[in-house]
Design a protein around this motif. Structure first.
Motif, PDB file in Angstrom:
ATOM      1  N   ARG A 101       0.320  -1.073  -0.336  1.00 18.75           N
ATOM      2  CA  ARG A 101      -0.470  -0.018  -0.046  1.00 18.75           C
ATOM      3  C   ARG A 101       0.481   1.075  -0.042  1.00 18.75           C
ATOM      4  O   ARG A 101       0.430   2.085  -0.348  1.00 18.75           O
ATOM      5  N   TYR A 126      -8.264   7.093  -0.326  1.00 14.57           N
ATOM      6  CA  TYR A 126      -8.448   7.054   0.940  1.00 14.57           C
ATOM      7  C   TYR A 126      -8.379   8.094   1.295  1.00 14.57           C
ATOM      8  O   TYR A 126      -8.869   8.830   2.288  1.00 14.57           O
ATOM      9  N   GLY A 287     -18.814   1.133   7.153  1.00 13.58           N
ATOM     10  CA  GLY A 287     -17.880   2.027   7.498  1.00 13.58           C
ATOM     11  C   GLY A 287     -18.532   3.115   8.553  1.00 13.58           C
ATOM     12  O   GLY A 287     -18.303   3.406   9.092  1.00 13.58           O
ATOM     13  N   ASN A 291     -19.922   2.249  13.269  1.00 11.84           N
ATOM     14  CA  ASN A 291     -19.812   2.091  14.469  1.00 11.84           C
ATOM     15  C   ASN A 291     -20.375   3.658  14.928  1.00 11.84           C
ATOM     16  O   ASN A 291     -20.312   4.229  16.218  1.00 11.84           O
ATOM     17  N   PHE A 356     -13.356  -4.285  18.281  1.00 15.06           N
ATOM     18  CA  PHE A 356     -12.895  -5.466  16.648  1.00 15.06           C
ATOM     19  C   PHE A 356     -11.936  -5.770  16.844  1.00 15.06           C
ATOM     20  O   PHE A 356     -10.816  -5.181  17.821  1.00 15.06           O
ATOM     21  N   ARG A 360      -4.643  -9.363  11.077  1.00 10.67           N
ATOM     22  CA  ARG A 360      -3.389  -9.675  10.477  1.00 10.67           C
ATOM     23  C   ARG A 360      -3.106 -11.009  10.050  1.00 10.67           C
ATOM     24  O   ARG A 360      -3.063 -12.125  10.700  1.00 10.67           O
ATOM     25  N   PRO A 440      -9.479   1.957  18.488  1.00 12.29           N
ATOM     26  CA  PRO A 440     -10.465   1.525  17.976  1.00 12.29           C
ATOM     27  C   PRO A 440     -10.368   1.986  16.565  1.00 12.29           C
ATOM     28  O   PRO A 440     -11.600   1.193  15.902  1.00 12.29           O
ATOM     29  N   PHE A 441     -10.178   2.789  16.054  1.00 15.63           N
ATOM     30  CA  PHE A 441      -9.279   2.740  14.941  1.00 15.63           C
ATOM     31  C   PHE A 441      -8.570   1.445  14.630  1.00 15.63           C
ATOM     32  O   PHE A 441      -8.447   2.071  12.888  1.00 15.63           O
ATOM     33  N   GLY A 442      -8.019   0.975  14.684  1.00 18.64           N
ATOM     34  CA  GLY A 442      -7.226  -0.250  14.100  1.00 18.64           C
ATOM     35  C   GLY A 442      -6.075   0.278  14.506  1.00 18.64           C
ATOM     36  O   GLY A 442      -5.799   0.915  15.096  1.00 18.64           O
ATOM     37  N   PHE A 443      -4.998  -0.455  13.460  1.00 12.10           N
ATOM     38  CA  PHE A 443      -3.534   0.208  13.597  1.00 12.10           C
ATOM     39  C   PHE A 443      -3.146   0.858  12.186  1.00 12.10           C
ATOM     40  O   PHE A 443      -3.489  -0.234  11.439  1.00 12.10           O
ATOM     41  N   ALA A 446      -3.768   0.266   7.589  1.00 12.10           N
ATOM     42  CA  ALA A 446      -4.880   0.074   6.982  1.00 12.10           C
ATOM     43  C   ALA A 446      -5.894   0.462   8.612  1.00 12.10           C
ATOM     44  O   ALA A 446      -7.263   0.898   8.338  1.00 12.10           O
ATOM     45  N   CYS A 448      -8.235   3.274  10.535  1.00 14.91           N
ATOM     46  CA  CYS A 448      -9.920   3.583   9.088  1.00 14.91           C
ATOM     47  C   CYS A 448      -9.354   5.033   9.167  1.00 14.91           C
ATOM     48  O   CYS A 448      -9.021   5.812   9.302  1.00 14.91           O
TER      49      CYS A 448
HETATM   50  C1  HEM Z   1     -16.670   5.953  15.690  1.00 20.62           C
HETATM   51  C2  HEM Z   1     -16.290   5.886  14.141  1.00 20.62           C
HETATM   52  C3  HEM Z   1     -15.597   4.198  13.245  1.00 20.62           C
HETATM   53  C4  HEM Z   1     -14.618   2.946  14.110  1.00 20.62           C
HETATM   54  C5  HEM Z   1     -14.912   3.078  15.976  1.00 20.62           C
HETATM   55  C6  HEM Z   1     -14.244   2.048  12.564  1.00 20.62           C
HETATM   56  C7  HEM Z   1     -13.083   1.143  13.250  1.00 20.62           C
HETATM   57  C8  HEM Z   1     -12.182   0.950  12.293  1.00 20.62           C
HETATM   58  C9  HEM Z   1     -11.380  -0.200  12.018  1.00 20.62           C
HETATM   59  C10 HEM Z   1     -11.097  -0.724  13.366  1.00 20.62           C
HETATM   60  C11 HEM Z   1     -11.466  -0.447  11.053  1.00 20.62           C
HETATM   61  C12 HEM Z   1      -9.816  -1.595  10.430  1.00 20.62           C
HETATM   62  C13 HEM Z   1      -9.097  -1.231  11.116  1.00 20.62           C
HETATM   63  C14 HEM Z   1      -7.592  -2.071  10.711  1.00 20.62           C
HETATM   64  O1  HEM Z   1      -7.846  -2.981  10.501  1.00 20.62           O
HETATM   65  O2  HEM Z   1      -6.793  -2.178  11.218  1.00 20.62           O
HETATM   66  C15 HEM Z   1     -12.220   0.479  10.056  1.00 20.62           C
HETATM   67  C16 HEM Z   1     -12.106   0.293   8.461  1.00 20.62           C
HETATM   68  C17 HEM Z   1     -12.606   1.035   8.087  1.00 20.62           C
HETATM   69  N1  HEM Z   1     -13.340   1.882   8.280  1.00 20.62           N
HETATM   70 FE1  HEM Z   1     -13.430   2.747   9.999  1.00 20.62          FE
HETATM   71  N2  HEM Z   1     -14.885   3.576  11.694  1.00 20.62           N
HETATM   72  C18 HEM Z   1     -14.789   4.644  12.186  1.00 20.62           C
HETATM   73  C19 HEM Z   1     -15.727   5.243  11.392  1.00 20.62           C
HETATM   74  C20 HEM Z   1     -15.427   5.425   9.655  1.00 20.62           C
HETATM   75  C21 HEM Z   1     -16.452   6.270   9.367  1.00 20.62           C
HETATM   76  C22 HEM Z   1     -16.955   7.095   9.431  1.00 20.62           C
HETATM   77  C23 HEM Z   1     -15.799   5.641   7.418  1.00 20.62           C
HETATM   78  C24 HEM Z   1     -16.307   6.761   6.754  1.00 20.62           C
HETATM   79  C25 HEM Z   1     -16.655   6.400   5.375  1.00 20.62           C
HETATM   80  C26 HEM Z   1     -15.160   4.707   7.650  1.00 20.62           C
HETATM   81  C27 HEM Z   1     -14.459   3.824   7.025  1.00 20.62           C
HETATM   82  C28 HEM Z   1     -13.968   2.686   6.677  1.00 20.62           C
HETATM   83  C29 HEM Z   1     -12.512   2.003   5.727  1.00 20.62           C
HETATM   84  C30 HEM Z   1     -13.323   2.619   4.480  1.00 20.62           C
HETATM   85  C31 HEM Z   1     -12.307   0.904   6.769  1.00 20.62           C
HETATM   86  C32 HEM Z   1     -11.768   0.119   5.207  1.00 20.62           C
HETATM   87  C33 HEM Z   1      -9.772   0.473   4.866  1.00 20.62           C
HETATM   88  C34 HEM Z   1      -9.012  -0.045   4.455  1.00 20.62           C
HETATM   89  O3  HEM Z   1     -10.099  -0.635   3.311  1.00 20.62           O
HETATM   90  O4  HEM Z   1      -7.997  -0.424   4.858  1.00 20.62           O
HETATM   91  N3  HEM Z   1     -14.765   4.227   9.329  1.00 20.62           N
HETATM   92  N4  HEM Z   1     -12.427   1.145  10.837  1.00 20.62           N
END
Ligand code: HEM
Length: 514
Positions: A101, A126, A287, A291, A356, A360, A440-443, A446, A448
């Motif tokens: 990536r 992104y 996504g 959440n 979550f 990996r 909460p948003f990963g690492f 990747a 979020c």
């Molecule tokens: C409180 C809100 C949110 C939380 C806690 C959250 C959490 C996460 C987590 C844990 C992942 C995986 C990360 C990883 O594998 O390390 C992720 C991926 C993702 N999130 Fe969020 N998310 C939130 C809001 C949003 C919003 C608003 C969007 C808008 C579209 C979004 C779009 C995405 C996308 C597209 C991915 C995949 C990324 C990829 O393909 O690598 N998320 N999110």
């Protein structure tokens, strides 16, 4: 993480009654109880894959390794199959791209032409159109306008009774979907929001659960939602003017945000089908809402059920509302995001309600704490275990298992005048947790990409409701509307997959103040 080829010890296997069955069954049907059995590093088999669950900072930090060793892509190709409904051939196009990536291709993969570097190009979209400050702001502005309109349309200056979670699932979701994907998607599919929430309920089962022939129901819901996003894709391509001024607009009714438009264009240019593009829309819907709606709802529930906290939050957010030149009451976003208490509540609610399992794939043999983890194994790190760790989060009188609005505040002594010794204590937002205690948003790569928009969207939605309404708690209810004798708890069906929504709704009475 160190390479030490001589050691051969494997991590302990998670005990089970029926080998290869009991752990898998519990993982798929009762993640909450499964997570209670995890500490340190333990292995089990899931759908013929060797999986290691890791808990505790010492083990978790291994997942922060570089993406050519701790690869997030396998999880995403799983989602492409199970959530996006992408064809095997097109998934192969991603799988064949081993260049990573990052801008600089993985060593030895420099021969892959840029147009076939699908992970990198996708990641770039992104970074540019979702995570960047400019487009985060555009999305947030559109959301604020649309959500304010919903609040005005759905309320009055008379007291009315509302079920809070239901209200948020309908109205916040509508504003978020329109901001991201335009208004046509909902006009074409009036049932989309209801279908989305059905999908949300089975999203976790789809990823790790049984195949379609053994469990057709989740696939039927996914297919229904996919046909709705396909309709939107077809209609947008037929009607949007790619030579007109909207091509670089912040919002249009057919594709919605610049992000959604650029993703659609990229998929076509890169040779992917509209089926894949529509699947991507579906995954983004997850996504976008999976959440944010539970988190905003939990914040409101915590605030409303505690009258003292309600009045503190009201007087804090009041500071961020100003009367503009047209006489309208508007929120000053910059001021809002500097407020300490609301930020502390946001972090506290993320901590307690996001569950979550960061996933990996290990790309070459590694050693963790002397244990050999073989290439091809899966490492999973549950945020829920780290977020409830007493050592990291507990305070006297405020265990990690209980909500505490002030947990992320530090007191600061400020002078009231530069030449004065007289001072006052003011609370400051203070987030000191390590990445291994709060994710909460990963690492890493990747992580979020929607996290900046999510924070704005959630805090704005909560502030708009708290400032605009007088609110009284009525009672807790079950899904069918009958009265519940207890307050809401995390719905553990969602553990490991996303935000855990409340398992009870909160009935409130409210009336508009302005
Ligand atoms: C409180 C809100 C949110 C939380 C806690 C959250 C959490 C996460 C987590 C844990 C992942 C995986 C990360 C990883 O594998 O390390 C992720 C991926 C993702 N999130 Fe969020 N998310 C939130 C809001 C949003 C919003 C608003 C969007 C808008 C579209 C979004 C779009 C995405 C996308 C597209 C991915 C995949 C990324 C990829 O393909 O690598 N998320 N999110």
């Amino acid at each position: 993480m160190a390479l030490r080829p001589k050691k051969r010890k494997q991590p302990p296997h998670l005990p089970e009654c029926i080998p290869c069955v009991s752990n898998t069954f519990q993982y798929l049907t009762d993640m909450g109880s499964f997570l209670h059995r995890i500490s340190g590093i333990v292995g089990f088999t899931l759908v013929r894959k060797q999986v290691y669950m890791v808990a505790g900072a010492r083990y978790t930090q291994n997942l922060l390794g570089p993406p050519h060793i701790m690869d997030p892509n396998m999880f995403h190709t799983l989602l492409m199959d199970k959530h996006w409904n992408m064809s095997k051939n097109e998934i192969k196009l991603f799988e064949n791209d081993t260049s990573g990536r990052r801008k600089t291709p993985t060593l030895g993969m420099e021969h892959i032409p840029t147009e076939r570097r699908h992970w990198y190009n996708h990641h770039l979209l992104y970074a540019e159109f979702l995570s960047s400050a400019k487009y985060t702001q555009c999305l947030a502005d559109t959301f604020l306008r649309l959500f304010s309109e919903r609040l005005r349309a759905e309320s009055s200056h008379l007291w009315t009774t509302v079920s809070l979670h239901e209200f948020m699932k309908l109205n916040m979701t509508e504003a978020a979907i329109k901001s991201m994907f335009g208004s046509k998607i909902l006009e074409l599919n009036p049932d989309l929001i209801r279908t989305y929430w059905e999908f949300d309920e089975v999203a976790g089962i789809l990823v790790w659960g049984l195949p379609r022939f053994l469990s057709p129901h989740p696939y039927a819901i996914r297919d229904r939602l996919h046909s709705m996003t396909s309709q939107m894709t077809d209609y947008a391509w037929q009607n949007f003017d790619w030579n007109g001024p909207d091509v670089s607009a912040d919002w249009d009714p057919y594709f919605g945000s610049r992000f959604s438009r650029e993703v659609a264009r990229w998929f076509r240019n890169a040779g992917f089908s509209d089926r894949t593009a529509s699947g991507h829309t579906m995954a983004t819907l997850f996504g976008l809402n999976g959440n944010t709606i539970p988190i905003a709802t939990w914040m409101l529930m915590e605030i409303i059920q505690d009258p003292q906290l309600s009045s503190k939050v009201r007087s804090e957010v009041d500071q961020a509302f100003v009367i503009d030149e047209t006489g309208q009451r508007q929120v000053d976003i910059k001021q809002l995001f500097g407020l300490p208490l609301i930020q502390s509540i946001y972090i506290e609610v993320l901590r307690m309600h996001i569950s979550f399992n960061v996933t990996r794939e290990v790309k070459k043999d590694i050693f963790i704490d002397g244990y050999r983890i073989k290439k091809g194994s899966i490492l999973q790190c549950p945020s829920q275990i780290a977020h409830y760790d007493e050592a990291a989060w507990g305070h006297e009188g405020h265990p990690a298992s209980a909500f505490w609005a002030q947990r992320h505040l530090a007191e600061e002594h400020v002078s009231v005048a530069s030449d004065s010794k007289v001072g006052m204590i003011t609370p400051n937002f203070s987030m000191t947790a390590r990445p291994t205690s709060f994710f909460p948003f990963g690492f890493g790569y990747a992580m979020c990409p929607g996290r900046h928009f999510a924070k704005r969207e959630i805090i704005m939605a909560v502030a708009m409701i708290i400032d605009r309404f007088d609110i009284e708690f009525v009672n807790w209810t079950h899904v069918d509307g009958s009265v519940s004798d207890r307050s809401a708890q995390n719905d553990m069906k969602y553990a490991g997959t996303a935000g855990m929504p409340p398992d009870r709704d909160m009935r409130i009475r409210w009336k508009r103040r302005w």
